[in-house]
Design an enzyme around this catalytic site. Sequence first.
Site, mmCIF file in Angstrom:
data_model
loop_
_atom_site.group_PDB
_atom_site.id
_atom_site.type_symbol
_atom_site.label_atom_id
_atom_site.label_comp_id
_atom_site.label_asym_id
_atom_site.label_seq_id
_atom_site.Cartn_x
_atom_site.Cartn_y
_atom_site.Cartn_z
ATOM 1 N N LYS A 130 65.620 48.188 36.712
ATOM 2 C CA LYS A 130 64.785 47.524 37.730
ATOM 3 C C LYS A 130 65.159 48.116 39.082
ATOM 4 O O LYS A 130 66.174 47.754 39.672
ATOM 5 C CB LYS A 130 65.072 46.013 37.713
ATOM 6 C CG LYS A 130 63.937 45.128 38.198
ATOM 7 C CD LYS A 130 63.453 45.366 39.601
ATOM 8 C CE LYS A 130 64.251 44.661 40.672
ATOM 9 N NZ LYS A 130 63.807 44.999 42.043
ATOM 10 N N GLU A 176 78.550 46.106 41.999
ATOM 11 C CA GLU A 176 78.925 46.962 43.141
ATOM 12 C C GLU A 176 78.215 46.369 44.347
ATOM 13 O O GLU A 176 77.005 46.485 44.471
ATOM 14 C CB GLU A 176 78.417 48.392 42.923
ATOM 15 C CG GLU A 176 78.913 49.047 41.665
ATOM 16 C CD GLU A 176 80.293 49.643 41.828
ATOM 17 O OE1 GLU A 176 80.906 49.481 42.896
ATOM 18 O OE2 GLU A 176 80.757 50.256 40.859
ATOM 19 N N CYS A 195 76.982 51.467 51.512
ATOM 20 C CA CYS A 195 77.929 50.385 51.252
ATOM 21 C C CYS A 195 79.309 50.733 51.773
ATOM 22 O O CYS A 195 80.061 49.865 52.183
ATOM 23 C CB CYS A 195 77.970 50.106 49.762
ATOM 24 S SG CYS A 195 78.185 51.595 48.812
ATOM 25 N N GLU A 245 78.002 42.663 57.005
ATOM 26 C CA GLU A 245 77.503 43.993 56.680
ATOM 27 C C GLU A 245 76.123 44.155 57.320
ATOM 28 O O GLU A 245 75.213 43.376 57.039
ATOM 29 C CB GLU A 245 77.390 44.160 55.158
ATOM 30 C CG GLU A 245 76.970 45.553 54.782
ATOM 31 C CD GLU A 245 76.730 45.721 53.290
ATOM 32 O OE1 GLU A 245 76.079 44.853 52.696
ATOM 33 O OE2 GLU A 245 77.193 46.724 52.734
HETATM 34 P P1 NAP Z 1 69.727 43.544 47.318
HETATM 35 O O1 NAP Z 1 68.750 42.899 48.186
HETATM 36 O O2 NAP Z 1 70.899 42.788 46.842
HETATM 37 O O3 NAP Z 1 68.908 44.110 46.092
HETATM 38 C C1 NAP Z 1 69.517 44.837 45.053
HETATM 39 C C2 NAP Z 1 68.650 44.712 43.827
HETATM 40 O O4 NAP Z 1 68.626 43.349 43.408
HETATM 41 C C3 NAP Z 1 67.202 45.110 44.071
HETATM 42 O O5 NAP Z 1 66.689 45.756 42.931
HETATM 43 C C4 NAP Z 1 66.559 43.769 44.288
HETATM 44 O O6 NAP Z 1 65.186 43.745 44.020
HETATM 45 C C5 NAP Z 1 67.297 42.891 43.310
HETATM 46 N N1 NAP Z 1 67.205 41.484 43.650
HETATM 47 C C6 NAP Z 1 66.987 40.915 44.868
HETATM 48 N N2 NAP Z 1 66.941 39.586 44.777
HETATM 49 C C7 NAP Z 1 67.133 39.284 43.465
HETATM 50 C C8 NAP Z 1 67.198 38.060 42.741
HETATM 51 N N3 NAP Z 1 67.049 36.877 43.336
HETATM 52 N N4 NAP Z 1 67.407 38.129 41.410
HETATM 53 C C9 NAP Z 1 67.558 39.328 40.792
HETATM 54 N N5 NAP Z 1 67.488 40.484 41.420
HETATM 55 C C10 NAP Z 1 67.294 40.486 42.749
HETATM 56 O O7 NAP Z 1 70.328 44.850 48.001
HETATM 57 P P2 NAP Z 1 69.525 45.981 48.754
HETATM 58 O O8 NAP Z 1 69.051 45.429 50.038
HETATM 59 O O9 NAP Z 1 68.543 46.614 47.837
HETATM 60 O O10 NAP Z 1 70.693 47.050 48.996
HETATM 61 C C11 NAP Z 1 71.625 46.922 50.024
HETATM 62 C C12 NAP Z 1 72.916 46.300 49.511
HETATM 63 O O11 NAP Z 1 73.427 47.069 48.437
HETATM 64 C C13 NAP Z 1 74.005 46.281 50.549
HETATM 65 O O12 NAP Z 1 74.682 45.065 50.524
HETATM 66 C C14 NAP Z 1 74.939 47.398 50.092
HETATM 67 O O13 NAP Z 1 76.257 47.267 50.505
HETATM 68 C C15 NAP Z 1 74.809 47.306 48.623
HETATM 69 N N6 NAP Z 1 75.219 48.558 48.018
HETATM 70 C C16 NAP Z 1 76.418 48.605 47.366
HETATM 71 C C17 NAP Z 1 76.852 49.775 46.791
HETATM 72 C C18 NAP Z 1 78.148 49.838 46.058
HETATM 73 O O14 NAP Z 1 78.329 50.742 45.272
HETATM 74 N N7 NAP Z 1 79.057 48.920 46.248
HETATM 75 C C19 NAP Z 1 76.057 50.924 46.857
HETATM 76 C C20 NAP Z 1 74.855 50.852 47.540
HETATM 77 C C21 NAP Z 1 74.440 49.643 48.109
HETATM 78 P P3 NAP Z 1 64.124 43.809 45.241
HETATM 79 O O15 NAP Z 1 64.393 45.058 45.965
HETATM 80 O O16 NAP Z 1 62.831 43.838 44.538
HETATM 81 O O17 NAP Z 1 64.352 42.611 46.093
#
Ligand code: NAP
Length: 494
Positions: A188, A264, A299, A398
Amino acid sequence: MTVAARHAPVAAPIFRTDAFINGRFVPAQSGRRFVAVNPATGQPLAEVASCDGKDVDLAVQAARTAFEDRRWAGLKPSERKRILVKFAELVRAAREDLALTETLNMGKPISDARSIDVRATADAIAYYGEAADKVYGEIAPTSDDNLALIMREPLGVVGCVTPWNFPMIMAAWKFAPALAMGNSVVLKPAEESPLTALKLAALAQEAGIPDGVFNVVPGLGEEAGAALGLHPDVDAIGFTGSTEVGRYFMRYSADSNLKRVALELGGKTGFVVAHDVPDLDAVAEAAAAGIFFNQGEMCTAGSRLLADWRIKDELVERIAAAAQKWMPDDPLNPEAPAGAVVSAVHQKRILAAIDEGLAEGARLVVGGTAVREETGGAFVAPTVFDGVEPHSALAQKEIFGPVLSVIGFDGLDQAVEIANNTVYGLGAAVWSADLGAAHKVARRFKAGVVYVNCFDADDITTPFGGVKQSGFGRDKSLHALEKYSDLKTIWTRL
Ligand code: NAP
Ligand code: MG
């Protein structure tokens, strides 16, 4: 001629916009679609199938059937290797198309999309493909009368849920080890950037990955993501994203089948600079790259610069100068150092965090505004705040944008204390001429990845992930195979 005008216009690629389920591109059962937008122009790019529980269920069923009939798990590992290595070659061959699609969909510079995103995606697929036939079982040291075999087996159906900052890389770090071990996958991708995942699905099929083994269900997090997290027939979830959504996946698991979850999550890296660094310019360049690369949407971004008071002002001055080299430009310009942030919504979040910093009394050194507004795109100037209070929102939340917070410290003990004082534990860095002192600090950081006198060094061979609320489980390296497999003990009485 300006730099921006020098690059040739590019032909729009043809996008895949349907879900990929059981080897076929299919619309969502509901017929619904969502719009993928180019954040550098604000213009729509494509209408993508918006999958919900019904589509996720079909994908999981297809993945389950493929797993149980062993069309993939039952292949000789060297055959899985051959197919995955071919998949990686096809990714490399599709470099221009994939890079352009990534850039148009999430705003990163085309040169980075080519040289980092496509390359690292292919490298990850090839690495885990190569690993497929190098995983051995064990024989336990039991008595003479017994033979106890310890086998490593795939889990079954693995759900991968990924963010938008490195859409292909984050996906490959999960699906490649999962596939190498023989699992079936349902991916997804993030709502903001689903287009390259769908292209990868076509390449996976072309490489020979059997139908049902690799499925992609674009859709909204609350629908497709939640359905995957809650599905009773998904054995494991590999998630990269925010800490907030990571919590949901723990709940989904508890409320369904106790599927394994690896997370992650977010970060707030402390980038510590001791007073004795020999080359302040080099540190300034690394600090600027550490926060402004990929528009700060990282991240591990070095978002908190902790500088010894004795060198802080001089360092801030140099970082402010280095920041100018990261001014965003049209991401299609091959010389653009930075591009658009992922969406207008995200741009507003970043600007709101900047306003919060100003309200808290931090000193804005450079940036702090939207730029290139005439393009209709979402761009933010490289921003540096000095005089940031370690407990303030600026230093704790963040931001996931090009915003650096500078904090002064007095001696490395205090630096470690400040660096560790967040809920996150993903990355940390220390710069010092005294390698012994630096390594002592490295051991005391509560972080999964630590950089000594460097920043953002990277290789597929090294584990990557966090501690504390940055999550648990490791992507990359051979250790990632452990997340997507399980041990089975088989006793034989001799
Ligand atoms: P996000 O909003 O948490 O979304 C991540 C994934 O989860 C997306 O596919 C999103 O779908 C899905 N999602 C959102 N709400 C959900 C729910 N209620 N139930 C199930 N799935 C759900 O994160 P993002 O904004 O895409 O990415 C930024 C974040 O990723 C930052 O916090 C960053 O630090 C973190 N990150 C961490 C790493 C690491 O390796 N530690 C690497 C890269 C990024 P939708 O997009 O359709 O909402
Ligand atoms: Mg999201």
